[in-house]
Scaffold this motif. Structure first.
Motif, PDB file in Angstrom:
ATOM      1  N   ALA A  65      12.038  18.258  52.475  1.00  0.00           N
ATOM      2  CA  ALA A  65      11.145  18.874  53.462  1.00  0.00           C
ATOM      3  C   ALA A  65      11.993  19.624  54.485  1.00  0.00           C
ATOM      4  CB  ALA A  65      10.299  17.809  54.146  1.00  0.00           C
ATOM      5  N   GLY A  66      11.587  20.824  54.791  1.00  0.00           N
ATOM      6  CA  GLY A  66      12.278  21.626  55.798  1.00  0.00           C
ATOM      7  C   GLY A  66      11.317  22.057  56.885  1.00  0.00           C
ATOM      8  N   LEU A  67      11.869  22.364  58.042  1.00  0.00           N
ATOM      9  CA  LEU A  67      11.051  22.813  59.161  1.00  0.00           C
ATOM     10  C   LEU A  67      11.822  23.858  59.952  1.00  0.00           C
ATOM     11  CD1 LEU A  67       8.481  22.477  60.948  1.00  0.00           C
ATOM     12  CD2 LEU A  67       9.812  20.805  62.262  1.00  0.00           C
ATOM     13  N   GLU A  68      11.208  24.999  60.163  1.00  0.00           N
ATOM     14  CA  GLU A  68      11.741  26.003  61.070  1.00  0.00           C
ATOM     15  C   GLU A  68      10.916  25.956  62.339  1.00  0.00           C
ATOM     16  OE1 GLU A  68      11.611  29.794  59.110  1.00  0.00           O
ATOM     17  OE2 GLU A  68      13.392  29.340  57.922  1.00  0.00           O
ATOM     18  N   VAL A  69      11.595  25.867  63.463  1.00  0.00           N
ATOM     19  CA  VAL A  69      10.972  25.881  64.781  1.00  0.00           C
ATOM     20  C   VAL A  69      11.465  27.151  65.459  1.00  0.00           C
ATOM     21  CG1 VAL A  69      10.717  24.637  66.958  1.00  0.00           C
ATOM     22  CG2 VAL A  69      11.063  23.351  64.827  1.00  0.00           C
ATOM     23  N   TYR A  70      10.534  28.003  65.897  1.00  0.00           N
ATOM     24  CA  TYR A  70      10.973  29.259  66.488  1.00  0.00           C
ATOM     25  C   TYR A  70      10.001  29.716  67.575  1.00  0.00           C
ATOM     26  CZ  TYR A  70       7.847  31.059  62.803  1.00  0.00           C
ATOM     27  OH  TYR A  70       6.777  31.285  61.985  1.00  0.00           O
ATOM     28  N   TRP A  71      10.555  30.425  68.531  1.00  0.00           N
ATOM     29  CA  TRP A  71       9.810  30.918  69.677  1.00  0.00           C
ATOM     30  C   TRP A  71      10.504  32.177  70.155  1.00  0.00           C
ATOM     31  CZ3 TRP A  71      13.034  26.824  69.356  1.00  0.00           C
ATOM     32  CH2 TRP A  71      14.149  26.808  70.190  1.00  0.00           C
ATOM     33  N   ASN A  72       9.884  32.845  71.099  1.00  0.00           N
ATOM     34  CA  ASN A  72      10.467  34.065  71.640  1.00  0.00           C
ATOM     35  C   ASN A  72      11.782  33.722  72.330  1.00  0.00           C
ATOM     36  OD1 ASN A  72      10.898  36.640  72.542  1.00  0.00           O
ATOM     37  ND2 ASN A  72       9.367  36.572  74.164  1.00  0.00           N
ATOM     38  N   GLY A  73      12.891  34.000  71.677  1.00  0.00           N
ATOM     39  CA  GLY A  73      14.202  33.765  72.262  1.00  0.00           C
ATOM     40  C   GLY A  73      15.004  32.647  71.629  1.00  0.00           C
ATOM     41  N   GLY A  74      14.480  31.971  70.612  1.00  0.00           N
ATOM     42  CA  GLY A  74      15.267  30.908  70.002  1.00  0.00           C
ATOM     43  C   GLY A  74      14.653  30.341  68.743  1.00  0.00           C
ATOM     44  N   ALA A 102       4.711  27.988  76.773  1.00  0.00           N
ATOM     45  CA  ALA A 102       4.972  29.005  75.755  1.00  0.00           C
ATOM     46  C   ALA A 102       4.445  28.535  74.399  1.00  0.00           C
ATOM     47  CB  ALA A 102       6.471  29.270  75.652  1.00  0.00           C
ATOM     48  N   TYR A 103       4.171  29.488  73.523  1.00  0.00           N
ATOM     49  CA  TYR A 103       3.773  29.161  72.152  1.00  0.00           C
ATOM     50  C   TYR A 103       5.017  28.905  71.319  1.00  0.00           C
ATOM     51  CZ  TYR A 103      -1.011  30.395  73.157  1.00  0.00           C
ATOM     52  OH  TYR A 103      -2.275  30.411  73.683  1.00  0.00           O
ATOM     53  N   ILE A 104       4.988  27.824  70.554  1.00  0.00           N
ATOM     54  CA  ILE A 104       6.088  27.455  69.661  1.00  0.00           C
ATOM     55  C   ILE A 104       5.539  27.506  68.240  1.00  0.00           C
ATOM     56  CG2 ILE A 104       7.849  25.743  69.136  1.00  0.00           C
ATOM     57  CD1 ILE A 104       7.908  26.700  72.078  1.00  0.00           C
ATOM     58  N   ASN A 105       6.297  28.094  67.325  1.00  0.00           N
ATOM     59  CA  ASN A 105       5.892  28.223  65.931  1.00  0.00           C
ATOM     60  C   ASN A 105       6.628  27.198  65.075  1.00  0.00           C
ATOM     61  OD1 ASN A 105       4.314  30.814  66.197  1.00  0.00           O
ATOM     62  ND2 ASN A 105       6.286  31.404  67.054  1.00  0.00           N
ATOM     63  N   PHE A 106       5.910  26.642  64.109  1.00  0.00           N
ATOM     64  CA  PHE A 106       6.455  25.632  63.209  1.00  0.00           C
ATOM     65  C   PHE A 106       6.120  26.052  61.784  1.00  0.00           C
ATOM     66  CE2 PHE A 106       5.621  23.729  67.252  1.00  0.00           C
ATOM     67  CZ  PHE A 106       6.659  22.835  67.451  1.00  0.00           C
ATOM     68  N   ARG A 107       7.139  26.108  60.928  1.00  0.00           N
ATOM     69  CA  ARG A 107       6.911  26.387  59.507  1.00  0.00           C
ATOM     70  C   ARG A 107       7.502  25.226  58.723  1.00  0.00           C
ATOM     71  NH1 ARG A 107       8.908  31.369  55.696  1.00  0.00           N
ATOM     72  NH2 ARG A 107      10.905  30.877  56.660  1.00  0.00           N
ATOM     73  N   VAL A 108       6.631  24.416  58.102  1.00  0.00           N
ATOM     74  CA  VAL A 108       7.070  23.290  57.284  1.00  0.00           C
ATOM     75  C   VAL A 108       6.969  23.724  55.825  1.00  0.00           C
ATOM     76  CG1 VAL A 108       4.779  22.176  57.212  1.00  0.00           C
ATOM     77  CG2 VAL A 108       6.847  20.792  56.904  1.00  0.00           C
ATOM     78  N   TYR A 109       7.909  23.279  55.007  1.00  0.00           N
ATOM     79  CA  TYR A 109       7.968  23.718  53.617  1.00  0.00           C
ATOM     80  C   TYR A 109       8.760  22.712  52.801  1.00  0.00           C
ATOM     81  CZ  TYR A 109      12.489  25.272  55.371  1.00  0.00           C
ATOM     82  OH  TYR A 109      13.719  25.307  55.971  1.00  0.00           O
ATOM     83  N   LEU A 110       8.701  22.858  51.491  1.00  0.00           N
ATOM     84  CA  LEU A 110       9.543  22.084  50.584  1.00  0.00           C
ATOM     85  C   LEU A 110      10.580  23.019  49.991  1.00  0.00           C
ATOM     86  CD1 LEU A 110       6.827  19.956  48.736  1.00  0.00           C
ATOM     87  CD2 LEU A 110       8.264  19.288  50.679  1.00  0.00           C
ATOM     88  N   HIS A 111      11.763  22.471  49.710  1.00  0.00           N
ATOM     89  CA  HIS A 111      12.808  23.299  49.121  1.00  0.00           C
ATOM     90  C   HIS A 111      13.692  22.454  48.216  1.00  0.00           C
ATOM     91  CE1 HIS A 111      16.086  21.862  51.835  1.00  0.00           C
ATOM     92  NE2 HIS A 111      15.079  21.671  52.678  1.00  0.00           N
ATOM     93  N   LYS A 112      14.272  23.121  47.242  1.00  0.00           N
ATOM     94  CA  LYS A 112      15.331  22.559  46.415  1.00  0.00           C
ATOM     95  C   LYS A 112      16.119  23.726  45.876  1.00  0.00           C
ATOM     96  CE  LYS A 112      12.537  21.879  42.229  1.00  0.00           C
ATOM     97  NZ  LYS A 112      12.112  20.870  41.260  1.00  0.00           N
ATOM     98  N   SER A 113      17.222  23.450  45.225  1.00  0.00           N
ATOM     99  CA  SER A 113      18.120  24.497  44.750  1.00  0.00           C
ATOM    100  C   SER A 113      17.349  25.582  44.007  1.00  0.00           C
ATOM    101  CB  SER A 113      19.175  23.885  43.826  1.00  0.00           C
ATOM    102  OG  SER A 113      20.051  24.883  43.368  1.00  0.00           O
ATOM    103  N   GLY A 114      17.476  26.807  44.479  1.00  0.00           N
ATOM    104  CA  GLY A 114      16.846  27.949  43.827  1.00  0.00           C
ATOM    105  C   GLY A 114      15.399  28.183  44.227  1.00  0.00           C
ATOM    106  N   THR A 115      14.803  27.284  44.990  1.00  0.00           N
ATOM    107  CA  THR A 115      13.406  27.436  45.387  1.00  0.00           C
ATOM    108  C   THR A 115      13.242  27.144  46.881  1.00  0.00           C
ATOM    109  OG1 THR A 115      12.772  26.645  43.184  1.00  0.00           O
ATOM    110  CG2 THR A 115      11.025  26.812  44.811  1.00  0.00           C
ATOM    111  N   PRO A 116      13.462  28.143  47.713  1.00  0.00           N
ATOM    112  CA  PRO A 116      13.251  27.937  49.158  1.00  0.00           C
ATOM    113  C   PRO A 116      11.793  28.195  49.534  1.00  0.00           C
ATOM    114  CG  PRO A 116      14.152  30.108  48.784  1.00  0.00           C
ATOM    115  CD  PRO A 116      14.043  29.432  47.418  1.00  0.00           C
ATOM    116  N   TYR A 117      11.327  27.567  50.550  1.00  0.00           N
ATOM    117  CA  TYR A 117      10.030  27.843  51.165  1.00  0.00           C
ATOM    118  C   TYR A 117       8.820  27.651  50.240  1.00  0.00           C
ATOM    119  CZ  TYR A 117      13.213  29.915  54.502  1.00  0.00           C
ATOM    120  OH  TYR A 117      14.231  30.124  55.382  1.00  0.00           O
ATOM    121  N   ALA A 118       8.841  26.635  49.398  1.00  0.00           N
ATOM    122  CA  ALA A 118       7.682  26.330  48.555  1.00  0.00           C
ATOM    123  C   ALA A 118       6.649  25.569  49.374  1.00  0.00           C
ATOM    124  CB  ALA A 118       8.109  25.509  47.343  1.00  0.00           C
ATOM    125  N   TYR A 119       5.394  25.780  49.075  1.00  0.00           N
ATOM    126  CA  TYR A 119       4.277  25.043  49.691  1.00  0.00           C
ATOM    127  C   TYR A 119       4.317  25.099  51.214  1.00  0.00           C
ATOM    128  CZ  TYR A 119       4.095  23.215  44.956  1.00  0.00           C
ATOM    129  OH  TYR A 119       4.045  23.099  43.583  1.00  0.00           O
TER     130      TYR A 119
END
Length: 129
Positions: A65-74, A102-119
Motif C-alpha cells: 500500500a502506498g500513499l502520496e500526501v500533497y498540498w500547495n507547496g509540499g 488548507a486542503y490536503i490531498n491524499f492518493r492511496v494505491y497498491l503497487h508492486k514491481s512493474g505496477t505502480p498506482y494500481a487501484y
C-alpha cells in the motif's frame, strides 16, 4: 525520520472489530480512504491534531500500500508492504507538518514491481487544526 511499524498479534480484539492492531483508534481518525479494489488491500487515515498520517497494507497478496500526501507547496510519500504493516508520519517529523487551514490531498494505491498506482483512490480534506 519516517517510522514503519509491524503490527504484531493480528489475532486480537482489533481483528475481531475489523481494525488493524496498532492503527489509530476510531475516535482519533478524522478521515479515511481505502484503495479501489473490491476487497481493499490498502487503507489510509488522517488525524488533523498532530497531522498523523497512516497507510496500512491489509492483505498478504504481494502488493504494498502506498500513499502520496500533497498540498500547495509540499508533498511526501509513505509505503507499507505485507499484511498488517503500516507506515506513519506526523507533524514532528521534518517535511511532514501539514499546513493549517488548507486542503490536503491524499492518493492511496497498491503497487508492486512493474505496477505502480494500481487501484488508486484520491481524497481531499481540509486541515482545520
Amino acid at each position: 525520520m519516517k517510522r514503519s511499524h509491524k503490527l504484531a498479534g493480528v489475532i486480537t480484539a482489533g481483528l475481531l472489530t475489523g481494525a488493524l492492531v496498532g492503527a489509530p483508534e476510531a475516535a482519533a481518525i478524522d478521515h479515511e480512504v481505502t484503495t479501489a479494489d473490491a476487497d481493499p488491500g490498502g487503507v489510509a487515515w488522517f488525524t488533523e491534531h498532530g497531522d498523523y498520517v497512516y497507510v496500512c497494507d491489509q492483505e498478504a497478496d504481494g502488493w504494498a500500500a502506498g500513499l502520496e500526501v500533497y498540498w500547495n507547496g509540499g508533498s511526501y510519500t509513505l509505503s507499507a508492504g505485507g499484511s498488517g504493516n503500516c507506515d506513519l508520519a506526523d507533524a514532528s517529523e521534518p517535511g511532514h507538518n501539514l499546513p493549517e487551514k488548507a486542503y490536503i490531498n491524499f492518493r492511496v494505491y497498491l503497487h508492486k514491481s512493474g505496477t505502480p498506482y494500481a487501484y488508486q483512490r484520491t481524497a481531499q480534506w481540509y486541515n482545520d487544526h
